[in-house]
Design a protein around this motif. Structure first.
Motif, PDB file in Angstrom:
ATOM      1  N   TYR A 149      -2.069   2.373  -5.153  1.00  0.00           N
ATOM      2  CA  TYR A 149      -1.735   1.203  -6.598  1.00  0.00           C
ATOM      3  C   TYR A 149      -3.558   2.390  -7.262  1.00  0.00           C
ATOM      4  N   TYR A 150      -4.471   2.402  -5.864  1.00  0.00           N
ATOM      5  CA  TYR A 150      -5.685   2.539  -6.248  1.00  0.00           C
ATOM      6  C   TYR A 150      -6.007   4.138  -6.506  1.00  0.00           C
ATOM      7  N   GLU A 151      -4.571   5.073  -6.431  1.00  0.00           N
ATOM      8  CA  GLU A 151      -4.985   6.680  -6.659  1.00  0.00           C
ATOM      9  C   GLU A 151      -4.226   6.190  -8.348  1.00  0.00           C
ATOM     10  N   GLY A 152      -4.899   7.766  -8.997  1.00  0.00           N
ATOM     11  CA  GLY A 152      -4.345   8.165 -10.178  1.00  0.00           C
ATOM     12  C   GLY A 152      -5.683   7.126 -11.285  1.00  0.00           C
ATOM     13  N   GLU A 153      -4.694   7.088 -12.077  1.00  0.00           N
ATOM     14  CA  GLU A 153      -6.057   6.666 -13.441  1.00  0.00           C
ATOM     15  C   GLU A 153      -5.726   4.791 -13.633  1.00  0.00           C
ATOM     16  N   LYS A 154      -4.188   4.605 -13.058  1.00  0.00           N
ATOM     17  CA  LYS A 154      -3.877   2.647 -13.875  1.00  0.00           C
ATOM     18  C   LYS A 154      -5.012   2.211 -13.070  1.00  0.00           C
ATOM     19  N   GLN A 155      -5.445   2.565 -12.183  1.00  0.00           N
ATOM     20  CA  GLN A 155      -6.330   1.665 -11.682  1.00  0.00           C
ATOM     21  C   GLN A 155      -7.244   1.432 -12.569  1.00  0.00           C
ATOM     22  N   HIS A 156      -7.900   1.964 -13.306  1.00  0.00           N
ATOM     23  CA  HIS A 156      -9.191   2.052 -14.006  1.00  0.00           C
ATOM     24  C   HIS A 156      -8.159   0.936 -15.559  1.00  0.00           C
ATOM     25  N   ALA A 157      -7.702   0.986 -15.545  1.00  0.00           N
ATOM     26  CA  ALA A 157      -6.716   0.068 -16.873  1.00  0.00           C
ATOM     27  C   ALA A 157      -7.648  -0.901 -16.846  1.00  0.00           C
TER      28      ALA A 157
ATOM     29  N   PRO B 131       1.461   9.942  -1.757  1.00  0.00           N
ATOM     30  CA  PRO B 131       0.062  10.008  -2.493  1.00  0.00           C
ATOM     31  C   PRO B 131      -0.524  11.413  -3.209  1.00  0.00           C
ATOM     32  N   VAL B 132       0.104  11.782  -5.017  1.00  0.00           N
ATOM     33  CA  VAL B 132      -1.252  12.369  -4.955  1.00  0.00           C
ATOM     34  C   VAL B 132      -1.970  12.786  -4.035  1.00  0.00           C
ATOM     35  N   GLY B 133      -2.172  14.392  -3.424  1.00  0.00           N
ATOM     36  CA  GLY B 133      -3.591  14.924  -2.973  1.00  0.00           C
ATOM     37  C   GLY B 133      -3.471  14.088  -1.269  1.00  0.00           C
ATOM     38  N   TYR B 134      -2.842  13.256  -1.015  1.00  0.00           N
ATOM     39  CA  TYR B 134      -3.276  12.759  -0.050  1.00  0.00           C
ATOM     40  C   TYR B 134      -3.534  13.480   1.646  1.00  0.00           C
ATOM     41  N   THR B 135      -4.581  13.439   1.780  1.00  0.00           N
ATOM     42  CA  THR B 135      -4.943  14.814   3.266  1.00  0.00           C
ATOM     43  C   THR B 135      -4.781  13.655   4.197  1.00  0.00           C
ATOM     44  N   GLY B 136      -4.458  11.902   5.258  1.00  0.00           N
ATOM     45  CA  GLY B 136      -4.576  11.703   5.509  1.00  0.00           C
ATOM     46  C   GLY B 136      -2.997  11.944   6.597  1.00  0.00           C
ATOM     47  N   ASP B 137      -3.344  11.578   8.616  1.00  0.00           N
ATOM     48  CA  ASP B 137      -2.298  11.627   8.755  1.00  0.00           C
ATOM     49  C   ASP B 137      -0.883  10.811   8.705  1.00  0.00           C
ATOM     50  N   LEU B 138      -0.602  10.072   7.603  1.00  0.00           N
ATOM     51  CA  LEU B 138       0.937   9.412   7.682  1.00  0.00           C
ATOM     52  C   LEU B 138       1.508  10.121   7.095  1.00  0.00           C
ATOM     53  N   ARG B 139       1.610  11.605   6.237  1.00  0.00           N
ATOM     54  CA  ARG B 139       2.917  11.997   5.822  1.00  0.00           C
ATOM     55  C   ARG B 139       3.585  12.708   7.200  1.00  0.00           C
TER      56      ARG B 139
ATOM     57  N   CYS C  78       8.806   5.021 -10.663  1.00  0.00           N
ATOM     58  CA  CYS C  78       8.387   3.626  -9.836  1.00  0.00           C
ATOM     59  C   CYS C  78       7.513   3.219  -8.492  1.00  0.00           C
ATOM     60  N   VAL C  79       6.862   4.548  -8.339  1.00  0.00           N
ATOM     61  CA  VAL C  79       5.960   4.084  -7.667  1.00  0.00           C
ATOM     62  C   VAL C  79       4.752   5.976  -7.918  1.00  0.00           C
ATOM     63  N   PRO C  80       4.025   5.633  -9.244  1.00  0.00           N
ATOM     64  CA  PRO C  80       2.799   6.257  -9.949  1.00  0.00           C
ATOM     65  C   PRO C  80       2.476   7.111  -8.645  1.00  0.00           C
ATOM     66  N   ASP C  81       2.056   8.181  -9.642  1.00  0.00           N
ATOM     67  CA  ASP C  81       1.217   9.011  -8.321  1.00  0.00           C
ATOM     68  C   ASP C  81       1.649   8.833  -7.119  1.00  0.00           C
ATOM     69  N   THR C  82       2.961   9.101  -7.235  1.00  0.00           N
ATOM     70  CA  THR C  82       2.962   9.551  -5.517  1.00  0.00           C
ATOM     71  C   THR C  82       3.535  11.359  -6.016  1.00  0.00           C
ATOM     72  N   ASP C  83       3.451  11.914  -4.857  1.00  0.00           N
ATOM     73  CA  ASP C  83       3.230  13.313  -4.673  1.00  0.00           C
ATOM     74  C   ASP C  83       5.191  13.592  -5.189  1.00  0.00           C
ATOM     75  N   CYS C  84       5.427  14.226  -5.840  1.00  0.00           N
ATOM     76  CA  CYS C  84       7.383  14.099  -5.911  1.00  0.00           C
ATOM     77  C   CYS C  84       8.122  14.708  -4.777  1.00  0.00           C
ATOM     78  N   SER C  85       7.253  15.833  -4.258  1.00  0.00           N
ATOM     79  CA  SER C  85       8.155  16.826  -3.438  1.00  0.00           C
ATOM     80  C   SER C  85       8.552  15.368  -2.135  1.00  0.00           C
ATOM     81  N   ASP C  86       7.259  14.840  -2.115  1.00  0.00           N
ATOM     82  CA  ASP C  86       7.417  13.917  -0.741  1.00  0.00           C
ATOM     83  C   ASP C  86       7.904  12.171  -1.165  1.00  0.00           C
ATOM     84  N   CYS C  87       7.943  12.682  -1.850  1.00  0.00           N
ATOM     85  CA  CYS C  87       9.571  11.072  -2.081  1.00  0.00           C
ATOM     86  C   CYS C  87      10.578  10.825  -1.910  1.00  0.00           C
ATOM     87  N   ARG C  88       9.862   9.846  -0.627  1.00  0.00           N
ATOM     88  CA  ARG C  88      11.643   9.172  -0.492  1.00  0.00           C
ATOM     89  C   ARG C  88      11.049   7.316  -0.560  1.00  0.00           C
ATOM     90  N   HIS C  89      10.593   7.127  -1.344  1.00  0.00           N
ATOM     91  CA  HIS C  89      10.754   5.353  -1.356  1.00  0.00           C
ATOM     92  C   HIS C  89      11.941   5.229  -1.750  1.00  0.00           C
TER      93      HIS C  89
END
Lengths: 91, 365
Positions: free
Chosen positions: B64-72, B208-216, B295-306
């Motif tokens: 949720y706190y990725e991308g633009e939607k959090q600023h709506a 998420p798009v641009g994610y650089t953490g260690d959970l990938r 369904c889960v905006p701002d996910t990196d589509c190439s890594d999407c397994r939701h």
């Protein structure tokens, strides 16, 4: 038999299958307008179309590719599509 | 485990030699009954809605706190929410998913949605109980044991608080999200949930798009996760709502888009039949953006397994799975699982396939 009448037969059969598989009410194969828009006017969706496509695959041994679903918006277009594939296979 | 590849006919082929007719695939009365059961739910048409910008915890990797939607700008006018739901119903939406950031903080909005469209699910962290009058399926997120939850979500004793709120609640199903760090904790968590009489299904962390953490996820963690899922299905059959094909589809080295072709608008430019035409993802200002809708905006589509993505994407690929009995049974298990997870009171059956079946046209791993 002429190609045109073949297509007419296919059109009628598709109408029968749609009515049967999708349990459409208030319509018969003979009164089903083959030019009616299946999505906007009949209300079918991609799963309905996939179901009908599987039954048509059984009947005519013709695969309706998923990529082609968007352009198959009427029964007449589906019938022509099947007829074209049958003609290609026979050629 | 034995595995038979199924050759897919070339796209556009004039006709195909049929190894199995569809009639053959549903000739078994058990399979036919399951097919008839799941097809009764083909009327479901979903859209998703961010309910509020607020949340009572902050999680590492939160979408949720990725991308633009959090600023709506948040719309709190209940009448406007009601009118939105009425308009959604009018355009054919029959199932709503209430999410972002934490819907339990705005129960009055959830109630309005339920009053207008009674089929749906709420994604919640489970820390604040949603009133029983809101009869949606509740998806309670779990990201590991309490120690891990505290580290990644900043909340203490989450499982205790979640189960206190939702044990014996027929609306609730716990969604365990596998990350590379919590695979070994899934057994402990599932055992606890089984003891409490809860249900659990599985999700995969998807960056998420641009994610650089260690959970990938990595190939190794995907393989370990698959095995953990399969083991838990066997050990806790009354608790775990999942199928072997779910495990295959969501732990494959390729993401869902590469395997099946994502049908959500963000990856499906089509405006024709299906999700590409009907699905919208509304933000808290009740606006939506076709370019961002999934369904889960701002996910990196190439890594999407939701799990949410798969529920629509895999299910929609009926035709591809109608090739041979085991592939079709696996697809039915997937759809049956999807309906059990998302539709309250859906009567799930036993899994029909005991084999690991590969996604059509791809290898098993």
């Amino acid at each position: 038999m002429q190609a045109g009448s073949n297509t007419d037969n296919i059109t009628l059969r598709i109408a029968e299958i749609m009515i049967d598989e999708l349990k459409l009410e208030d319509v018969t194969p003979e009164t089903f307008d083959p030019d009616m828009d299946l999505v906007d006017e009949v209300g079918i969706d991609s799963m309905d179309l996939a179901t009908v496509a599987l039954v048509l695959r059984d009947e005519y041994a013709v695969r309706i590719d998923e990529d082609d679903y968007p352009k198959l918006t009427t029964i007449r277009l589906i019938a022509t599509y099947i007829q074209d594939k049958l003609d290609s296979a026979a050629a | 485990m034995s595995h038979q590849r199924v050759e897919q006919p070339a796209s556009g082929s004039a006709s195909e030699p049929l190894q199995y007719k569809f009639a053959d695939l549903i000739a078994d009365p058990v399979v036919r009954d399951r097919w008839e059961q799941v097809r009764r739910y083909f009327f479901l048409r979903e859209s998703t809605y961010d309910m509020t910008r607020r949340c009572n915890i902050r999680c590492n990797g939160c979408y949720y706190y990725e991308g633009e939607k959090q600023h709506a700008v948040e719309n709190s006018d209940l009448e406007q929410w009601r009118r939105l739901m009425q308009a959604e119903k009018a355009r054919g939406i029959t199932f709503v998913v209430l999410a972002g950031a934490e819907p339990s903080l705005v129960p009055e909005r959830c109630q309005v949605c339920f009053d207008e469209i009674p089929l749906g699910a709420i994604a919640t962290n489970g820390l604040k109980r949603i009133p029983g009058e809101i009869g949606y399926r509740l998806h309670i997120s779990v990201w590991g044991d309490d120690e891990t939850s505290y580290r990644t979500r900043g909340a203490k004793e989450m499982l205790v608080r979640q189960t206190d709120n939702y044990r014996s609640d027929p609306r609730a199903i716990f969604v365990y999200t596998f990350t590379p760090d919590n695979i070994d904790q899934a057994e402990t968590v599932t055992r606890l949930l089984a003891r409490e009489g809860c249900q659990v299904t599985f999700n995969m962390f998807s960056a998420p798009v641009g994610y650089t953490g260690d959970l990938r996820h990595t190939p190794n963690s995907l393989s370990r996760t698959r095995q953990a899922m399969l083991d838990l299905m066997v050990r806790y059959p009354q608790t775990v709502v999942y199928s072997r094909y779910n495990a295959v589809a969501h732990t494959h080295r390729l993401g869902l888009h590469d395997l099946y072709g994502c049908s959500y608008p963000r990856r499906n430019p089509s405006t024709d039949v299906g999700l590409g035409r009907s699905f919208r993802q509304y933000r808290t200002d009740l606006g939506w953006d076709r370019e961002a809708a999934c369904c889960v905006p701002d996910t990196d589509c190439s890594d999407c397994r939701h799990y949410a993505a798969g529920s629509a994407v895999v299910t929609a690929r009926l035709f591809r799975h109608a090739t041979d009995p085991d592939t079709f049974r696996s697809w039915l298990d997937y759809v049956d699982t999807y309906l059990a997870v998302w539709v309250r009171d859906y009567p799930r059956g036993a899994n029909l396939s005991q084999n690991l079946v590969s996604p059509p046209g791809f290898d098993l791993i």
